[in-house]
Structure formats: structure tokens, C-alpha cells
Design a protein around this motif. Structure first.
Motif, PDB file in Angstrom:
ATOM      1  N   TRP A   1      41.893  38.480  46.876  1.00 43.42           N
ATOM      2  CA  TRP A   1      41.239  37.554  47.796  1.00 43.42           C
ATOM      3  C   TRP A   1      41.780  36.145  47.650  1.00 43.42           C
ATOM      4  CZ3 TRP A   1      37.032  39.343  50.823  1.00 43.42           C
ATOM      5  CH2 TRP A   1      36.712  40.686  50.585  1.00 43.42           C
ATOM      6  N   GLN A   2      41.698  35.427  48.756  1.00 44.21           N
ATOM      7  CA  GLN A   2      42.124  34.035  48.742  1.00 44.21           C
ATOM      8  C   GLN A   2      41.335  33.238  47.703  1.00 44.21           C
ATOM      9  OE1 GLN A   2      41.904  32.195  52.562  1.00 44.21           O
ATOM     10  NE2 GLN A   2      43.077  30.438  51.906  1.00 44.21           N
ATOM     11  N   ASN A   3      39.996  33.441  47.669  1.00 49.67           N
ATOM     12  CA  ASN A   3      39.199  32.724  46.667  1.00 49.67           C
ATOM     13  C   ASN A   3      38.992  33.579  45.414  1.00 49.67           C
ATOM     14  OD1 ASN A   3      37.190  34.544  47.316  1.00 49.67           O
ATOM     15  ND2 ASN A   3      36.127  33.115  48.667  1.00 49.67           N
ATOM     16  N   LEU A   4      39.813  34.619  45.261  1.00 48.99           N
ATOM     17  CA  LEU A   4      39.852  35.514  44.108  1.00 48.99           C
ATOM     18  C   LEU A   4      38.660  36.453  44.010  1.00 48.99           C
ATOM     19  CD1 LEU A   4      41.345  33.197  41.365  1.00 48.99           C
ATOM     20  CD2 LEU A   4      42.513  34.624  43.041  1.00 48.99           C
ATOM     21  N   ALA A   5      37.418  35.941  44.296  1.00 46.10           N
ATOM     22  CA  ALA A   5      36.220  36.778  44.264  1.00 46.10           C
ATOM     23  C   ALA A   5      36.098  37.572  42.970  1.00 46.10           C
ATOM     24  CB  ALA A   5      36.175  37.712  45.482  1.00 46.10           C
ATOM     25  N   LEU A   6      36.345  36.906  41.853  1.00 43.72           N
ATOM     26  CA  LEU A   6      36.096  37.548  40.561  1.00 43.72           C
ATOM     27  C   LEU A   6      34.596  37.574  40.328  1.00 43.72           C
ATOM     28  CD1 LEU A   6      38.870  35.802  38.445  1.00 43.72           C
ATOM     29  CD2 LEU A   6      38.909  38.102  39.406  1.00 43.72           C
ATOM     30  N   PHE A   7      34.127  38.569  39.554  1.00 45.27           N
ATOM     31  CA  PHE A   7      32.692  38.666  39.297  1.00 45.27           C
ATOM     32  C   PHE A   7      32.316  37.732  38.150  1.00 45.27           C
ATOM     33  CE2 PHE A   7      33.869  42.975  40.902  1.00 45.27           C
ATOM     34  CZ  PHE A   7      33.301  42.807  42.151  1.00 45.27           C
ATOM     35  N   PRO A   8      31.537  36.687  38.430  1.00 50.23           N
ATOM     36  CA  PRO A   8      31.292  35.673  37.399  1.00 50.23           C
ATOM     37  C   PRO A   8      30.446  36.192  36.234  1.00 50.23           C
ATOM     38  CG  PRO A   8      29.974  35.230  39.358  1.00 50.23           C
ATOM     39  CD  PRO A   8      30.893  36.356  39.699  1.00 50.23           C
ATOM     40  N   PHE A   9      29.698  37.276  36.462  1.00 48.29           N
ATOM     41  CA  PHE A   9      28.806  37.763  35.408  1.00 48.29           C
ATOM     42  C   PHE A   9      29.498  38.783  34.504  1.00 48.29           C
ATOM     43  CE2 PHE A   9      28.274  39.778  39.484  1.00 48.29           C
ATOM     44  CZ  PHE A   9      28.490  41.112  39.198  1.00 48.29           C
ATOM     45  N   LEU A  10      30.774  39.050  34.769  1.00 56.17           N
ATOM     46  CA  LEU A  10      31.519  39.992  33.926  1.00 56.17           C
ATOM     47  C   LEU A  10      32.644  39.235  33.223  1.00 56.17           C
ATOM     48  CD1 LEU A  10      31.936  43.036  36.363  1.00 56.17           C
ATOM     49  CD2 LEU A  10      30.178  42.683  34.651  1.00 56.17           C
ATOM     50  N   ASN A  11      33.015  39.691  32.029  1.00 55.71           N
ATOM     51  CA  ASN A  11      34.132  39.027  31.371  1.00 55.71           C
ATOM     52  C   ASN A  11      35.460  39.560  31.931  1.00 55.71           C
ATOM     53  OD1 ASN A  11      34.844  41.390  29.997  1.00 55.71           O
ATOM     54  ND2 ASN A  11      33.635  40.869  28.197  1.00 55.71           N
ATOM     55  N   VAL A  12      36.551  39.035  31.418  1.00 59.55           N
ATOM     56  CA  VAL A  12      37.870  39.368  31.969  1.00 59.55           C
ATOM     57  C   VAL A  12      38.098  40.875  31.981  1.00 59.55           C
ATOM     58  CG1 VAL A  12      40.330  39.185  31.487  1.00 59.55           C
ATOM     59  CG2 VAL A  12      38.885  37.157  31.364  1.00 59.55           C
ATOM     60  N   MET A  13      37.850  41.478  30.830  1.00 59.13           N
ATOM     61  CA  MET A  13      38.038  42.913  30.667  1.00 59.13           C
ATOM     62  C   MET A  13      37.178  43.706  31.660  1.00 59.13           C
ATOM     63  SD  MET A  13      39.045  45.335  28.662  1.00 59.13           S
ATOM     64  CE  MET A  13      38.475  46.952  28.335  1.00 59.13           C
ATOM     65  N   GLU A  14      35.917  43.311  31.761  1.00 56.29           N
ATOM     66  CA  GLU A  14      34.997  44.046  32.634  1.00 56.29           C
ATOM     67  C   GLU A  14      35.359  43.871  34.113  1.00 56.29           C
ATOM     68  OE1 GLU A  14      31.085  43.615  29.717  1.00 56.29           O
ATOM     69  OE2 GLU A  14      31.622  42.033  31.126  1.00 56.29           O
ATOM     70  N   ASN A  15      35.866  42.689  34.450  1.00 56.51           N
ATOM     71  CA  ASN A  15      36.344  42.474  35.810  1.00 56.51           C
ATOM     72  C   ASN A  15      37.487  43.427  36.135  1.00 56.51           C
ATOM     73  OD1 ASN A  15      35.637  40.246  37.869  1.00 56.51           O
ATOM     74  ND2 ASN A  15      35.129  39.345  35.884  1.00 56.51           N
ATOM     75  N   VAL A  16      38.428  43.518  35.212  1.00 58.91           N
ATOM     76  CA  VAL A  16      39.598  44.358  35.465  1.00 58.91           C
ATOM     77  C   VAL A  16      39.180  45.825  35.547  1.00 58.91           C
ATOM     78  CG1 VAL A  16      41.807  45.108  34.533  1.00 58.91           C
ATOM     79  CG2 VAL A  16      41.173  42.708  34.431  1.00 58.91           C
ATOM     80  N   ALA A  17      38.221  46.216  34.711  1.00 60.33           N
ATOM     81  CA  ALA A  17      37.833  47.633  34.669  1.00 60.33           C
ATOM     82  C   ALA A  17      36.865  48.014  35.785  1.00 60.33           C
ATOM     83  CB  ALA A  17      37.217  47.946  33.303  1.00 60.33           C
TER      84      ALA A  17
ATOM     85  N   ARG B   1      45.822  36.095  37.814  1.00 59.28           N
ATOM     86  CA  ARG B   1      46.314  37.312  37.172  1.00 59.28           C
ATOM     87  C   ARG B   1      45.213  38.325  36.959  1.00 59.28           C
ATOM     88  NH1 ARG B   1      50.957  34.751  33.520  1.00 59.28           N
ATOM     89  NH2 ARG B   1      51.266  33.327  35.197  1.00 59.28           N
ATOM     90  N   VAL B   2      44.004  37.826  36.631  1.00 53.32           N
ATOM     91  CA  VAL B   2      42.879  38.758  36.478  1.00 53.32           C
ATOM     92  C   VAL B   2      42.636  39.471  37.811  1.00 53.32           C
ATOM     93  CG1 VAL B   2      40.423  38.978  35.967  1.00 53.32           C
ATOM     94  CG2 VAL B   2      41.819  37.389  34.660  1.00 53.32           C
ATOM     95  N   ALA B   3      42.689  38.690  38.899  1.00 54.45           N
ATOM     96  CA  ALA B   3      42.461  39.284  40.217  1.00 54.45           C
ATOM     97  C   ALA B   3      43.528  40.342  40.516  1.00 54.45           C
ATOM     98  CB  ALA B   3      42.483  38.193  41.293  1.00 54.45           C
ATOM     99  N   LEU B   4      44.769  40.052  40.139  1.00 56.46           N
ATOM    100  CA  LEU B   4      45.855  41.024  40.346  1.00 56.46           C
ATOM    101  C   LEU B   4      45.631  42.281  39.511  1.00 56.46           C
ATOM    102  CD1 LEU B   4      49.237  39.123  40.375  1.00 56.46           C
ATOM    103  CD2 LEU B   4      48.470  40.843  42.002  1.00 56.46           C
ATOM    104  N   ALA B   5      45.291  42.068  38.240  1.00 55.66           N
ATOM    105  CA  ALA B   5      45.073  43.208  37.355  1.00 55.66           C
ATOM    106  C   ALA B   5      43.910  44.056  37.859  1.00 55.66           C
ATOM    107  CB  ALA B   5      44.786  42.718  35.930  1.00 55.66           C
ATOM    108  N   ARG B   6      42.870  43.393  38.331  1.00 54.53           N
ATOM    109  CA  ARG B   6      41.700  44.118  38.810  1.00 54.53           C
ATOM    110  C   ARG B   6      42.064  45.002  40.001  1.00 54.53           C
ATOM    111  NH1 ARG B   6      36.549  41.030  41.411  1.00 54.53           N
ATOM    112  NH2 ARG B   6      38.073  40.702  43.060  1.00 54.53           N
ATOM    113  N   ALA B   7      42.959  44.499  40.841  1.00 54.56           N
ATOM    114  CA  ALA B   7      43.347  45.261  42.022  1.00 54.56           C
ATOM    115  C   ALA B   7      44.318  46.385  41.666  1.00 54.56           C
ATOM    116  CB  ALA B   7      43.978  44.327  43.053  1.00 54.56           C
ATOM    117  N   LEU B   8      45.181  46.149  40.668  1.00 57.68           N
ATOM    118  CA  LEU B   8      46.257  47.110  40.406  1.00 57.68           C
ATOM    119  C   LEU B   8      45.865  48.187  39.403  1.00 57.68           C
ATOM    120  CD1 LEU B   8      49.254  44.658  40.361  1.00 57.68           C
ATOM    121  CD2 LEU B   8      48.854  46.484  42.011  1.00 57.68           C
ATOM    122  N   VAL B   9      44.765  47.986  38.688  1.00 55.19           N
ATOM    123  CA  VAL B   9      44.411  48.899  37.606  1.00 55.19           C
ATOM    124  C   VAL B   9      44.110  50.305  38.123  1.00 55.19           C
ATOM    125  CG1 VAL B   9      41.933  48.452  37.564  1.00 55.19           C
ATOM    126  CG2 VAL B   9      43.125  48.956  35.442  1.00 55.19           C
ATOM    127  N   THR B  10      43.689  50.404  39.378  1.00 53.42           N
ATOM    128  CA  THR B  10      43.372  51.733  39.921  1.00 53.42           C
ATOM    129  C   THR B  10      44.618  52.442  40.452  1.00 53.42           C
ATOM    130  OG1 THR B  10      42.834  50.675  42.010  1.00 53.42           O
ATOM    131  CG2 THR B  10      41.000  51.159  40.549  1.00 53.42           C
TER     132      THR B  10
END
Lengths: 365, 274
Positions: free
Chosen positions: A83-99, A143-152
């Protein structure tokens, strides 16, 4: 000929009165890096969102790997979006976002940690896995946003202006990383951007959109050198446009009557005598010299006066008043510019090969 | 920025006066709750906890206190559940008559409690629920839901709508998205709403007085004290009630405003099932 990975046919979408996408056809081949580029409001993001299933087309169909997904729910598509604004989940840590995507796919906990870690490692985020995503810098969040999208392990990755929020020095680095990533993974990237440099630097196919319609599809070089209409010629930057009327036709060559006199240009499509046309001349294809130089055989020559210069680093753009409404743009390398020594107010003559001038049927604006 | 200093001073003075006017009676009742005398005197005749002792040993107060706690413990979660549902509906969907829906949802606290109380009384008498604990719970749910609705709605307006779509995009269906994105995002607001509604219910007197019958809650008990005799026990019991309500409301405020809205909490692990 294999079936394209994504096949869009006659798709339209409007929001109220506003027609965002107007009956577009687009094939996206497996493994391609496709950039959809256009000014804001051109329908590029809406097109991407329809591919992702976040908008439903009013008309037309979208096929993915041979099956009709026009109305498929977004959670059934496996086409992750950055996403343009990344839309990372603020209540999850980096690892949990990616997973997250793996958790939604009911991958067992141990496996998803492992796979998330591999991606964090790959993108240099391993040390941040327990951190809150809000504590990371813009580039790290990217990078977290990229990893989150590519992990699947998707076959296609959708990117909606993912670099627009980054500092410019990071943008170039991320561009290189994205190109590498796409080559290594061999998956399809569909990349929406308003930036010509981004699209040209990364994509092997560029789709230019304006007012909901596709204006041109082609390799970056092709779009740059051979625009098929005036909009593309203006949008991709350093082109001069001279309007006129066809006076004479000699095969591919057309002699066009313009306010600068009779100009010779090359046509790539059949033209009629007396047709209204635009001549497109790339700013970097124009040679500039002191005024009074005679035209070499066959070359077009126009004289004018320098009214401005724009320093771009290794090159300079001169603005030369030749008596048209807009000054002509001439781009030349800095060392040439220094040799020439033409400042503001200097009289110069401009010349170009007829083969460098492209003649297009005029489009109604 | 260039406002004369005197104006700021005057404004401050008015503010202090207003707060003094509001809080002075409470502070005074607080002070006299520790008085050793039967009647309030200045200076204080002596310090003692006797009135707290009386209150503590009064079985009616005990019963009323636990009744109030029970009512609050039941009414708050139900009100928050309904309020959260209403707020999420408002956030998620557009439909015909939404303005009316919102107005109806926010209306109950604007109805004079007297009218609400009488209406509830008649209604419960008609359906045969009068005087039960449940009649108080139901009326408190009606009163508290709009507050829960407002608190959760405030939080939802700060939620980036892309987050929900990002979850869909990563393979989460609507229910999964609700459970693993919307609820965690709203968790601080949900807890705050629980505290606020518990405080409202614990404090609420008028409607409870109408519908409680013999099952008097703590505020109703306090009124009955006042009606009987001006006993300093009222000061003790009033101070207790006030302290409990204030603690609840202040915790809610801390949750809502002093916690960064984007703060992260390790809530993923708890809900994490393969």
C-alpha cells in the motif's frame, strides 16, 4: 502463445458521476514487471484495486490464470498489495505483521515463524523482529510491508506507489532492491506510479493511462521515443510539440506546414494530405549551435533566442524562443553546454534530423 | 498570542471559581466523613473512621453495594457489546436512514431520566419484570449503550480504512478481519468504554430508584439515608461511591487519551490459534 497471467477486458468503473476507468483492455504476462503510470485521477490505482478485488468493475471482466475473478472476493485472490501508506498493523510487532498472511492461511505457528524470519533476514530486518512497527524508519517499514506481502509466495505482487512516502535518496535504493527482488523471484510485479523515472527505471512494460483510458503500452524506450499520441508525448517529459498540417507525403516522410515553416518529419501511421498533425521532437535529439549556421543536407533548422536554462546535473535544458507559444526545449550534456557558452539572450540555431521528428495525427484536446 | 495578560488571568479565575463550585461540596463531604462529631463543625472536632465503620457494618449497605457491583458488571459488558456493534455498523456501512439510526442510538441520555424512569417502571410492570435485578440491568444497558457507542466510534474514526482492506488482501475473510484487526485496534476503546459504562451504572440513581423496587442499589440506599436523617454516614458512603466512580472514569480517560492511539500491545499471542 501462453495465456497471460492477468487478462483485463473492457473493464469500466465509475464512482458516482466520475468515470475512473473507461473500457480498458490489458494483458499482464507472467514474470513481467509492469508499471501503470499516469497523472493523478487517471484510473491507475482503481485498475490496481480492481485486480486486487478491492473494487468491483461496473462492466468487463478480469481473468487470473485463466479463471474469471471479476467478482471474486479479495481474500480469495492471493494477490498481495503493497500500500501507498503501507497499512502495517500497528498492534502487531514486525514479526507478527510479516506472518499475518500465513496466519490467515492457517499455516502452523512454527512454520510461519520460520518463513517470516527468512523474509526478515532477506530484507535485513532480522534484528527488528520483536520491535513495534511504529518504531521503525520509513525505509524499514517499507521493507516490512514488502516482506508481509511476499511471505505467502504469491505469483503476482501489486504495488501502489510504494515509494512515494520515502526520502529521495532511499527511493533510488529501494528501486534497485525491487528490481533485484523481481528478477530473483521471477514473479509478476504490477507497479502503479505517477513517476516517469520510477516506471522507466524499473519496468519492462509501461502502461500509460489518462482519464480512465490506456493511452499506450510498450517498453520504456518505445514509450520514450515513439509516443503514439500527444498526451503521451507531453506526459513523458522532454518532448517538443509543433502543430501543423500535412503539405506533402513521400512514403514515410511527411512535409508539414507549421508556424516555423515547412518541416520534414517521419510518420509511423498513414496520413492524409491536409490532415492536422503534431510533430514530436525529443529535446535530446536537437543540436544547438551559434546562429547563422547553414543547414546540412536534409536537416531541419530553426533559429531562436535562449530565454532560460535549467541545470539538471549532468545535463542542461535550454529554453529557446523560436516564435511559438511555448519555447522549445533542448537538452544537452553539461560539457557540451560549457563548450558552447550560450547564455540567456544568445541567438542560436537548432537543428535535427528528419528521422528524429515524429509526426502524429493531432488529437482533439 | 498577544492577548493581554489580564484576560488570561480573568479567564483562569473564572475557571477556578467554576471548579471550586463543582468540587467544594464533594471535598467538604470527604473531609467530614472523617469527623468524630455527630454534626459538622469547623474546625473538625476530631478525626475518626467511625462513620466508615458504621457503613461497613450496615448489612443494607453491604447488600446495596454488591447489588450495584453486580448491575454494573452485567450492564457494562452488554452495553459495550451493543455499542461496539452499533459503532462498527456506522463505520462499515452506508445505508438508507443511517442518520436516524445514529440519532436513535445516541438519544437515551438526552431523555430526562425522570421520564425514562417512569416509562421503564410502567414497561417492566407490564411485562412482569418489575423490581428484579434484571430490570435495573436492562435500564442501565439502555442508558450506557450510547456512551459505549460514542467511545468506540471515536476510536474507529482514527482507524486507517486501508488496514481492514489490507487484511482482506492478505487472505482474511470478513470475520477473521473483524477478530484479528478491528477488535485489536479498538481494544483500548473497548476497555475504556467498559470502565465508563461501569461508572455510569454504578452511580446511576434516578432510573434505578424507579425500577429497583426492594432491590435498592447503592445510590438508592444513599438517598434513603438522606430521607431518614442527616447522618454523617452519608459523607462516608458518598466519598466511597465518588472514589470508585472517579477511579473508573480516570482509568478510562488514561486509556483513551494518554495512551498513544497507535501503541502496540502483544495481544496477538493470546488469540493465536493455528
Amino acid at each position: 502463445m501462453s495465456e497471460p497471467l492477468i487478462k483485463i477486458r473492457q473493464v469500466s468503473k465509475s464512482f458516482g458521476e466520475f468515470l475512473a476507468v473507461d473500457s480498458i483492455d490489458l494483458d499482464i504476462e507472467e514474470g513481467a514487471f509492469v508499471a501503470i503510470m499516469g497523472p493523478s485521477g487517471c484510473g491507475k490505482t482503481t485498475t490496481l484495486r480492481m485486480i486486487a478485488g478491492l473494487e468491483i468493475p461496473d462492466r468487463g471482466s478480469i481473468h487470473y490464470r485463466g479463471s474469471d475473478v471479476t467478482f471474486a472476493a479479495p481474500w480469495d485472490r492471493r494477490m498481495p498489495l503493497v500500500w501507498q501508506n503501507l497499512a502495517l498493523f500497528p498492534f502487531l510487532n514486525v514479526m507478527e505483521n510479516v506472518a499475518f498472511g500465513l496466519r490467515m492461511a492457517n499455516v502452523p505457528k512454527i512454520e510461519r515463524r520460520e518463513r517470516a524470519h527468512q523474509w526478515l533476514d532477506r530484507l535485513g530486518l532480522a534484528e527488528f523482529s520483536r520491535r513495534s512497527v511504529m518504531d521503525l524508519s520509513g525505509g524499514q517499514q517499507q521493507r516490512v510491508a514488502l516482506a508481509r506481502a511476499l511471505v505467502t509466495e504469491p505469483r503476482v505482487l501489486l504495488l501502489d506507489e510504494p515509494l512515494s512516502a520515502l526520502d529521495s535518496h532511499l527511493v533510488v535504493r529501494m528501486q534497485a532492491e525491487l528490481i533485484n527482488l523481481q528478477r530473483q523471484l521471477g514473479i509478476t510485479f504490477v507497479y502503479v506510479t505517477h513517476s516517469q523515472s520510477e516506471a522507466f527505471a524499473m519496468a519492462d512494460r509501461v502502461v500509460i493511462m489518462d482519464r480512465g483510458r490506456i493511452q499506450q503500452i510498450g517498453a520504456p524506450r518505445e514509450i520514450f521515443r515513439l509516443p503514439t499520441n500527444r498526451f503521451v508525448a507531453e506526459f513523458v517529459g522532454a518532448n517538443n510539440i509543433i502543430s501543423g498540417r500535412v503539405a506533402e507525403l513521400r512514403g514515410e516522410r511527411a512535409v508539414v506546414e507549421t508556424e516555423l515553416g515547412m518541416l520534414c518529419a517521419t510518420s509511423r501511421s498513414p496520413l492524409a494530405l491536409q490532415a492536422e498533425v503534431d510533430i514530436i521532437v525529443g529535446a535530446d535529439l536537437i543540436a544547438v549551435g551559434p546562429d547563422g549556421v547553414f543547414a546540412e543536407d536534409g536537416k531541419q533548422i530553426v533559429s531562436g533566442r535562449v530565454v532560460g536554462e535549467q541545470f539538471l546535473g549532468s545535463s542542461v535544458t535550454l529554453h529557446v524562443d523560436v516564435g511559438m507559444q511555448l519555447p522549445m526545449k533542448v537538452q544537452l550534456p553539461l560539457h557540451k553546454f560549457d563548450q558552447l557558452g550560450v547564455g540567456r539572450g544568445a541567438a542560436v540555431s537548432l537543428s535535427w534530423e528528419p528521422s528524429a521528428a515524429l509526426v502524429l495525427p493531432a488529437t482533439k484536446q | 498570542m498577544s492577548r493581554p495578560r489580564s484576560a488570561g488571568f480573568g479567564f483562569g479565575a473564572v475557571l477556578v471559581a467554576i471548579y471550586a463550585f463543582i468540587y467544594a461540596p464533594i471535598v467538604i463531604s470527604f473531609i467530614f466523613s472523617f469527623s468524630a462529631e455527630r454534626f459538622p463543625t469547623i474546625p473538625l472536632g476530631g478525626v475518626s473512621l467511625q462513620w466508615y465503620g458504621f457503613v461497613w457494618s450496615d448489612p443494607d449497605v453491604h447488600a446495596a453495594f454488591w447489588r450495584s457491583v453486580n448491575v454494573a458488571a452485567l450492564a457494562a459488558p452488554i452495553a459495550v457489546f451493543i455499542g461496539f456493534g452499533a459503532a462498527y455498523t456506522d463505520y462499515r456501512s452506508k445505508f438508507f436512514g443511517k442518520a436516524l439510526y445514529l440519532t436513535l442510538g445516541l438519544l437515551p441520555p438526552l431523555v430526562p431520566v425522570l421520564i425514562l424512569g417512569v416509562a421503564m417502571l410502567f414497561f417492566f410492570a407490564r411485562v412482569g419484570l418489575f423490581g428484579g435485578l434484571y430490570s435495573i440491568v436492562i435500564s442501565h444497558v439502555v442508558l450506557c449503550t450510547p456512551f459505549a457507542f460514542t467511545v468506540v466510534r471515536l476510536r474507529l474514526t482514527q482507524v486507517n480504512p486501508a488496514l481492514e482492506q489490507a487484511a482482506w488482501n492478505l487472505g482474511a475473510g470478513p470475520w477473521r478481519t473483524f477478530a484479528s484487526v478491528i477488535v485489536p485496534l479498538c481494544l483500548p476503546a473497548i476497555v475504556a468504554a467498559l470502565l465508563v459504562t461501569a461508572a455510569i451504572s454504578f452511580d446511576e440513581f434516578a432510573v434505578a430508584w424507579f425500577v429497583s423496587g426492594m432491590n435498592e442499589t447503592l445510590p438508592v440506599r444513599v438517598l434513603n439515608f438522606v430521607q431518614g436523617q442527616a447522618s454523617p454516614r452519608i459523607n462516608a458512603i458518598g466519598s466511597l461511591t465518588f472514589t470508585i466512580s472517579m477511579l473508573l472514569v480516570m482509568s478510562a480517560l488514561i486509556l483513551l487519551f494518554f495512551r498513544t492511539p497507535q501503541g502496540s500491545a502483544p495481544i496477538d499471542a493470546a488469540r493465536d490459534k493455528p
